[in-house]
Design a protein around this motif. Sequence first.
Motif, PDB file in Angstrom:
ATOM      1  N   MET A  68      -3.925   3.511 -38.058  1.00  0.00           N
ATOM      2  CA  MET A  68      -3.812   2.852 -37.247  1.00  0.00           C
ATOM      3  C   MET A  68      -4.821   4.366 -36.522  1.00  0.00           C
ATOM      4  N   GLU A  69      -5.702   3.645 -35.945  1.00  0.00           N
ATOM      5  CA  GLU A  69      -6.944   4.467 -34.536  1.00  0.00           C
ATOM      6  C   GLU A  69      -7.355   3.204 -33.628  1.00  0.00           C
ATOM      7  N   ALA A  70      -6.658   4.066 -32.257  1.00  0.00           N
ATOM      8  CA  ALA A  70      -6.316   3.515 -30.966  1.00  0.00           C
ATOM      9  C   ALA A  70      -7.795   4.561 -30.613  1.00  0.00           C
ATOM     10  N   THR A  71      -9.243   3.891 -30.350  1.00  0.00           N
ATOM     11  CA  THR A  71     -10.177   4.437 -29.141  1.00  0.00           C
ATOM     12  C   THR A  71     -10.865   4.356 -28.099  1.00  0.00           C
ATOM     13  N   LEU A  72     -10.897   5.077 -27.009  1.00  0.00           N
ATOM     14  CA  LEU A  72     -12.109   4.235 -25.326  1.00  0.00           C
ATOM     15  C   LEU A  72     -12.820   4.753 -26.107  1.00  0.00           C
ATOM     16  N   ASP A  73     -13.648   3.344 -26.162  1.00  0.00           N
ATOM     17  CA  ASP A  73     -15.055   4.179 -26.162  1.00  0.00           C
ATOM     18  C   ASP A  73     -15.722   3.106 -25.639  1.00  0.00           C
ATOM     19  N   GLY A  74     -16.904   3.948 -24.778  1.00  0.00           N
ATOM     20  CA  GLY A  74     -17.298   2.960 -23.621  1.00  0.00           C
ATOM     21  C   GLY A  74     -16.783   2.258 -22.659  1.00  0.00           C
ATOM     22  N   ASN A  75     -17.331   0.670 -23.156  1.00  0.00           N
ATOM     23  CA  ASN A  75     -16.394  -0.223 -21.934  1.00  0.00           C
ATOM     24  C   ASN A  75     -15.294  -0.893 -22.690  1.00  0.00           C
ATOM     25  N   ALA A  76     -14.709  -0.232 -23.843  1.00  0.00           N
ATOM     26  CA  ALA A  76     -13.280  -1.555 -24.489  1.00  0.00           C
ATOM     27  C   ALA A  76     -12.764  -0.948 -25.252  1.00  0.00           C
ATOM     28  N   VAL A  77     -11.650  -0.896 -25.725  1.00  0.00           N
ATOM     29  CA  VAL A  77     -10.408  -0.119 -26.441  1.00  0.00           C
ATOM     30  C   VAL A  77     -10.392  -1.064 -27.898  1.00  0.00           C
ATOM     31  N   LEU A 108      -2.051 -14.598 -35.237  1.00  0.00           N
ATOM     32  CA  LEU A 108      -3.163 -14.529 -35.183  1.00  0.00           C
ATOM     33  C   LEU A 108      -3.951 -15.384 -34.193  1.00  0.00           C
ATOM     34  N   ALA A 109      -3.912 -16.298 -33.901  1.00  0.00           N
ATOM     35  CA  ALA A 109      -3.977 -17.169 -33.281  1.00  0.00           C
ATOM     36  C   ALA A 109      -3.694 -16.610 -31.637  1.00  0.00           C
ATOM     37  N   ILE A 110      -2.796 -15.565 -31.041  1.00  0.00           N
ATOM     38  CA  ILE A 110      -2.614 -15.359 -30.360  1.00  0.00           C
ATOM     39  C   ILE A 110      -3.977 -13.998 -30.063  1.00  0.00           C
ATOM     40  N   ALA A 111      -3.513 -13.088 -31.017  1.00  0.00           N
ATOM     41  CA  ALA A 111      -4.213 -12.579 -30.907  1.00  0.00           C
ATOM     42  C   ALA A 111      -5.933 -12.738 -30.906  1.00  0.00           C
ATOM     43  N   HIS A 112      -6.046 -13.457 -31.331  1.00  0.00           N
ATOM     44  CA  HIS A 112      -8.057 -13.906 -31.303  1.00  0.00           C
ATOM     45  C   HIS A 112      -8.088 -14.336 -29.742  1.00  0.00           C
ATOM     46  N   ARG A 113      -6.973 -15.201 -28.987  1.00  0.00           N
ATOM     47  CA  ARG A 113      -7.286 -15.106 -28.021  1.00  0.00           C
ATOM     48  C   ARG A 113      -7.642 -14.459 -26.878  1.00  0.00           C
ATOM     49  N   VAL A 114      -6.809 -13.459 -27.449  1.00  0.00           N
ATOM     50  CA  VAL A 114      -6.875 -11.938 -26.057  1.00  0.00           C
ATOM     51  C   VAL A 114      -7.780 -11.583 -26.078  1.00  0.00           C
ATOM     52  N   LEU A 115      -8.167 -11.153 -27.387  1.00  0.00           N
ATOM     53  CA  LEU A 115      -9.366 -10.364 -27.897  1.00  0.00           C
ATOM     54  C   LEU A 115     -10.769 -10.828 -27.995  1.00  0.00           C
ATOM     55  N   ASP A 116     -11.588  -9.938 -27.165  1.00  0.00           N
ATOM     56  CA  ASP A 116     -12.783  -9.867 -27.235  1.00  0.00           C
ATOM     57  C   ASP A 116     -13.582 -10.231 -28.840  1.00  0.00           C
ATOM     58  N   GLU A 117     -12.870  -9.244 -30.161  1.00  0.00           N
ATOM     59  CA  GLU A 117     -13.617  -9.257 -31.049  1.00  0.00           C
ATOM     60  C   GLU A 117     -12.112  -9.116 -31.684  1.00  0.00           C
ATOM     61  N   LEU A 118     -12.119 -10.304 -33.088  1.00  0.00           N
ATOM     62  CA  LEU A 118     -10.944  -9.268 -34.461  1.00  0.00           C
ATOM     63  C   LEU A 118     -11.955  -9.862 -35.302  1.00  0.00           C
ATOM     64  N   LEU A 131      -9.637  -4.577 -33.747  1.00  0.00           N
ATOM     65  CA  LEU A 131      -9.625  -5.701 -32.795  1.00  0.00           C
ATOM     66  C   LEU A 131     -10.373  -4.797 -31.123  1.00  0.00           C
ATOM     67  N   VAL A 132     -11.004  -5.339 -30.628  1.00  0.00           N
ATOM     68  CA  VAL A 132     -11.816  -5.142 -28.811  1.00  0.00           C
ATOM     69  C   VAL A 132     -11.525  -5.739 -28.502  1.00  0.00           C
ATOM     70  N   ARG A 133     -10.587  -5.102 -26.993  1.00  0.00           N
ATOM     71  CA  ARG A 133     -11.116  -5.755 -26.311  1.00  0.00           C
ATOM     72  C   ARG A 133     -11.724  -4.529 -24.546  1.00  0.00           C
ATOM     73  N   SER A 134     -12.533  -5.690 -24.103  1.00  0.00           N
ATOM     74  CA  SER A 134     -13.458  -5.265 -23.200  1.00  0.00           C
ATOM     75  C   SER A 134     -12.344  -4.506 -22.024  1.00  0.00           C
ATOM     76  N   LEU A 135     -12.481  -3.436 -21.423  1.00  0.00           N
ATOM     77  CA  LEU A 135     -11.881  -2.349 -20.483  1.00  0.00           C
ATOM     78  C   LEU A 135     -12.221  -3.677 -18.990  1.00  0.00           C
ATOM     79  N   THR A 136     -12.749  -4.354 -19.754  1.00  0.00           N
ATOM     80  CA  THR A 136     -12.766  -4.809 -17.792  1.00  0.00           C
ATOM     81  C   THR A 136     -11.783  -6.173 -17.795  1.00  0.00           C
ATOM     82  N   PRO A 137     -11.483  -6.627 -16.831  1.00  0.00           N
ATOM     83  CA  PRO A 137     -10.228  -7.105 -17.191  1.00  0.00           C
ATOM     84  C   PRO A 137     -10.833  -8.501 -16.959  1.00  0.00           C
TER      85      PRO A 137
END
Length: 137
Positions: A68-77, A108-118, A131-137
Amino acid sequence: MATPESSVVLETTTGPDTLDAVQRTLDALWAAHEVDEMVRIHMDLAAGEIAANIVEHSGGGDAVRLRMEATLDGNAVRTTFLDDGHPSPVDLTEVRMPEELSDRGRGLAIAHRVLDELSYRRDGEGNHWTLVRSLTP
């Protein structure tokens, strides 16, 4: 490009402590950077759901190697998972919340709903989940 401080990695073999290790890895990233609480909650939830599916299904009852790798990359995690288990039969375009009384199938449905990309793909290395989530709430 990610700096060492903006990226955390977990390399393990799946087992009873895998989900705790995934959360500790994300906690290390959150401790090093100011990230909005809702963004953290969404990534924690989605990463936990994907990791749980890997632990439960990917090895067919056996342990698998997991990176697993988690990265803060630009405007997303961005969190990526790679495992060497069985291919996942999932079609992410068909993911839906199950019936209300169902006791399974929500992850998977929950993950899909809370992410910007799955996304999911399979290659010679194994299963790749992104898994990608924008840093903007």
